[in-house]
Design a protein around this motif. Structure first.
Motif, PDB file in Angstrom:
ATOM      1  N   SER A 163       0.827  -1.211   0.000  1.00 31.55           N
ATOM      2  CA  SER A 163       0.000   0.000   0.000  1.00 31.55           C
ATOM      3  C   SER A 163       0.856   1.255   0.000  1.00 31.55           C
ATOM      4  CB  SER A 163      -0.928   0.017   1.212  1.00 31.55           C
ATOM      5  OG  SER A 163      -1.827  -1.048   1.155  1.00 31.55           O
ATOM      6  N   LEU A 164       1.922   1.239   0.783  1.00 30.70           N
ATOM      7  CA  LEU A 164       2.814   2.404   0.807  1.00 30.70           C
ATOM      8  C   LEU A 164       3.492   2.604  -0.541  1.00 30.70           C
ATOM      9  CD1 LEU A 164       4.524   2.230   4.318  1.00 30.70           C
ATOM     10  CD2 LEU A 164       2.666   3.720   3.566  1.00 30.70           C
ATOM     11  N   LEU A 165       3.987   1.513  -1.116  1.00 40.37           N
ATOM     12  CA  LEU A 165       4.644   1.623  -2.424  1.00 40.37           C
ATOM     13  C   LEU A 165       3.673   2.106  -3.499  1.00 40.37           C
ATOM     14  CD1 LEU A 165       6.893  -1.564  -2.500  1.00 40.37           C
ATOM     15  CD2 LEU A 165       7.638   0.818  -2.429  1.00 40.37           C
ATOM     16  N   ALA A 166       2.491   1.545  -3.511  1.00 42.35           N
ATOM     17  CA  ALA A 166       1.508   1.930  -4.526  1.00 42.35           C
ATOM     18  C   ALA A 166       1.057   3.374  -4.335  1.00 42.35           C
ATOM     19  CB  ALA A 166       0.310   0.988  -4.485  1.00 42.35           C
ATOM     20  N   SER A 201      -2.989  -6.023  -9.147  1.00 45.15           N
ATOM     21  CA  SER A 201      -2.340  -6.291  -7.859  1.00 45.15           C
ATOM     22  C   SER A 201      -3.273  -5.967  -6.700  1.00 45.15           C
ATOM     23  CB  SER A 201      -1.057  -5.472  -7.732  1.00 45.15           C
ATOM     24  OG  SER A 201      -0.150  -5.829  -8.741  1.00 45.15           O
ATOM     25  N   ASP A 202      -4.054  -4.906  -6.847  1.00 45.14           N
ATOM     26  CA  ASP A 202      -5.018  -4.551  -5.805  1.00 45.14           C
ATOM     27  C   ASP A 202      -6.039  -5.666  -5.598  1.00 45.14           C
ATOM     28  OD1 ASP A 202      -3.821  -2.092  -5.416  1.00 45.14           O
ATOM     29  OD2 ASP A 202      -5.274  -0.995  -6.633  1.00 45.14           O
ATOM     30  N   VAL A 203      -6.500  -6.243  -6.686  1.00 48.23           N
ATOM     31  CA  VAL A 203      -7.462  -7.346  -6.578  1.00 48.23           C
ATOM     32  C   VAL A 203      -6.809  -8.537  -5.884  1.00 48.23           C
ATOM     33  CG1 VAL A 203      -8.834  -9.006  -7.907  1.00 48.23           C
ATOM     34  CG2 VAL A 203      -8.838  -6.588  -8.546  1.00 48.23           C
ATOM     35  N   THR A 204      -5.558  -8.811  -6.220  1.00 51.19           N
ATOM     36  CA  THR A 204      -4.835  -9.911  -5.578  1.00 51.19           C
ATOM     37  C   THR A 204      -4.677  -9.655  -4.082  1.00 51.19           C
ATOM     38  OG1 THR A 204      -3.649 -10.332  -7.633  1.00 51.19           O
ATOM     39  CG2 THR A 204      -2.704 -11.259  -5.620  1.00 51.19           C
ATOM     40  N   VAL A 205      -4.318  -8.436  -3.723  1.00 47.61           N
ATOM     41  CA  VAL A 205      -4.185  -8.084  -2.308  1.00 47.61           C
ATOM     42  C   VAL A 205      -5.542  -8.193  -1.612  1.00 47.61           C
ATOM     43  CG1 VAL A 205      -3.701  -6.168  -0.720  1.00 47.61           C
ATOM     44  CG2 VAL A 205      -2.120  -6.686  -2.563  1.00 47.61           C
ATOM     45  N   GLY A 206      -6.589  -7.772  -2.285  1.00 50.22           N
ATOM     46  CA  GLY A 206      -7.932  -7.906  -1.713  1.00 50.22           C
ATOM     47  C   GLY A 206      -8.288  -9.354  -1.429  1.00 50.22           C
ATOM     48  N   ALA A 257      -9.427  -4.335  12.889  1.00 48.84           N
ATOM     49  CA  ALA A 257      -8.522  -3.516  12.074  1.00 48.84           C
ATOM     50  C   ALA A 257      -8.314  -4.151  10.700  1.00 48.84           C
ATOM     51  CB  ALA A 257      -7.183  -3.335  12.785  1.00 48.84           C
ATOM     52  N   GLY A 258      -8.218  -5.470  10.663  1.00 43.50           N
ATOM     53  CA  GLY A 258      -8.066  -6.169   9.394  1.00 43.50           C
ATOM     54  C   GLY A 258      -9.283  -6.007   8.504  1.00 43.50           C
ATOM     55  N   PHE A 259     -10.454  -6.051   9.104  1.00 45.56           N
ATOM     56  CA  PHE A 259     -11.676  -5.876   8.326  1.00 45.56           C
ATOM     57  C   PHE A 259     -11.772  -4.451   7.780  1.00 45.56           C
ATOM     58  CE2 PHE A 259     -16.305  -5.568   7.676  1.00 45.56           C
ATOM     59  CZ  PHE A 259     -16.464  -6.657   6.831  1.00 45.56           C
ATOM     60  N   VAL A 260     -11.333  -3.477   8.565  1.00 44.97           N
ATOM     61  CA  VAL A 260     -11.303  -2.085   8.079  1.00 44.97           C
ATOM     62  C   VAL A 260     -10.372  -1.977   6.876  1.00 44.97           C
ATOM     63  CG1 VAL A 260     -10.560   0.264   8.669  1.00 44.97           C
ATOM     64  CG2 VAL A 260     -11.978  -1.034  10.266  1.00 44.97           C
ATOM     65  N   SER A 261      -9.208  -2.602   6.972  1.00 42.21           N
ATOM     66  CA  SER A 261      -8.273  -2.596   5.850  1.00 42.21           C
ATOM     67  C   SER A 261      -8.881  -3.273   4.623  1.00 42.21           C
ATOM     68  CB  SER A 261      -6.971  -3.294   6.253  1.00 42.21           C
ATOM     69  OG  SER A 261      -6.035  -3.250   5.212  1.00 42.21           O
ATOM     70  N   LEU A 262      -9.569  -4.373   4.839  1.00 36.39           N
ATOM     71  CA  LEU A 262     -10.233  -5.073   3.736  1.00 36.39           C
ATOM     72  C   LEU A 262     -11.295  -4.186   3.089  1.00 36.39           C
ATOM     73  CD1 LEU A 262     -10.794  -7.615   2.059  1.00 36.39           C
ATOM     74  CD2 LEU A 262     -12.241  -8.414   3.925  1.00 36.39           C
ATOM     75  N   LEU A 263     -12.084  -3.500   3.883  1.00 35.68           N
ATOM     76  CA  LEU A 263     -13.100  -2.593   3.331  1.00 35.68           C
ATOM     77  C   LEU A 263     -12.455  -1.448   2.549  1.00 35.68           C
ATOM     78  CD1 LEU A 263     -15.711  -2.345   6.221  1.00 35.68           C
ATOM     79  CD2 LEU A 263     -15.960  -3.510   4.031  1.00 35.68           C
ATOM     80  N   LEU A 264     -11.350  -0.935   3.065  1.00 32.17           N
ATOM     81  CA  LEU A 264     -10.644   0.126   2.341  1.00 32.17           C
ATOM     82  C   LEU A 264     -10.101  -0.398   1.015  1.00 32.17           C
ATOM     83  CD1 LEU A 264      -8.884   1.883   5.328  1.00 32.17           C
ATOM     84  CD2 LEU A 264     -10.558   2.918   3.780  1.00 32.17           C
ATOM     85  N   TYR A 265      -9.639  -1.637   1.000  1.00 37.11           N
ATOM     86  CA  TYR A 265      -9.170  -2.208  -0.262  1.00 37.11           C
ATOM     87  C   TYR A 265     -10.313  -2.408  -1.246  1.00 37.11           C
ATOM     88  CZ  TYR A 265      -4.330  -2.385  -0.859  1.00 37.11           C
ATOM     89  OH  TYR A 265      -3.054  -1.983  -1.126  1.00 37.11           O
ATOM     90  N   PHE A 266     -11.480  -2.724  -0.749  1.00 34.93           N
ATOM     91  CA  PHE A 266     -12.645  -2.798  -1.627  1.00 34.93           C
ATOM     92  C   PHE A 266     -12.899  -1.426  -2.266  1.00 34.93           C
ATOM     93  CE2 PHE A 266     -17.245  -2.233  -2.219  1.00 34.93           C
ATOM     94  CZ  PHE A 266     -17.469  -3.214  -3.174  1.00 34.93           C
TER      95      PHE A 266
END
Length: 163
Positions: free
Chosen positions: A65-68, A85-90, A136-145
């Protein structure tokens, strides 16, 4: 308009990085020692493979996320590759949250059919840390969505003559 796209993308990615870092740190700091019937029992994240997967997945997400956020400009050819890559990370985050959630449920409720007893009554602080990491992980997942949806919009906007 390009600056606005870049700003929104960077803010979403930095927020996702923050949530991912929080999830990993909270999980890594989850440990507790208790005594049960005179036997000392220690609960640590590293004793459960799905929790280790959770930490690795969210650490990778943090770095990516920082690199992107710093390197990629929305609307470029590279942004289309980053979308993949975003979809893969998601998907990685979805797997990590699902695996950790499943094991957490077993820790909380046990499984009568398998003969597994719940442990959260004995190690409440540990289970609280794991729950915090999951949130916190779910928040990150929602942000990736949101990142994926926004990136799709940014990539598709120049292709569509609908406006």
């Amino acid at each position: 308009m390009a600056k606005l796209h870049r700003l929104i993308s960077a803010v979403l990615r930095l927020a996702a990085a923050g949530a991912a870092a929080a999830a990993a740190v909270i999980m890594v700091t989850s440990h507790e020692t208790t005594s049960l019937f005179g036997i000392e029992m220690e609960a640590k994240y590293s004793y459960t493979p799905s929790f280790v997967f959770f930490v690795v997945a969210f650490a990778v997400t943090f770095a990516y996320s920082l690199l992107a956020a710093v390197l990629v400009r929305p609307g470029t050819t590279a942004s289309r590759l980053v979308l993949l890559s975003d979809v893969t990370v998601g998907m990685l985050l979805t797997g990590a949250v699902a695996a950790t959630g499943a094991i957490s449920q077993v820790g909380k409720s046990g499984n009568e059919h398998a003969g597994w007893l719940p442990i959260c009554a004995q190690v409440q602080a540990y289970c609280g840390h794991v729950m915090g990491a999951l949130i916190a992980g779910f928040v990150s997942l929602l942000l990736y969505f949101l990142i994926i949806m926004y990136s799709l919009h940014a990539v598709a906007e120049p292709l569509c003559s609908c406006h």
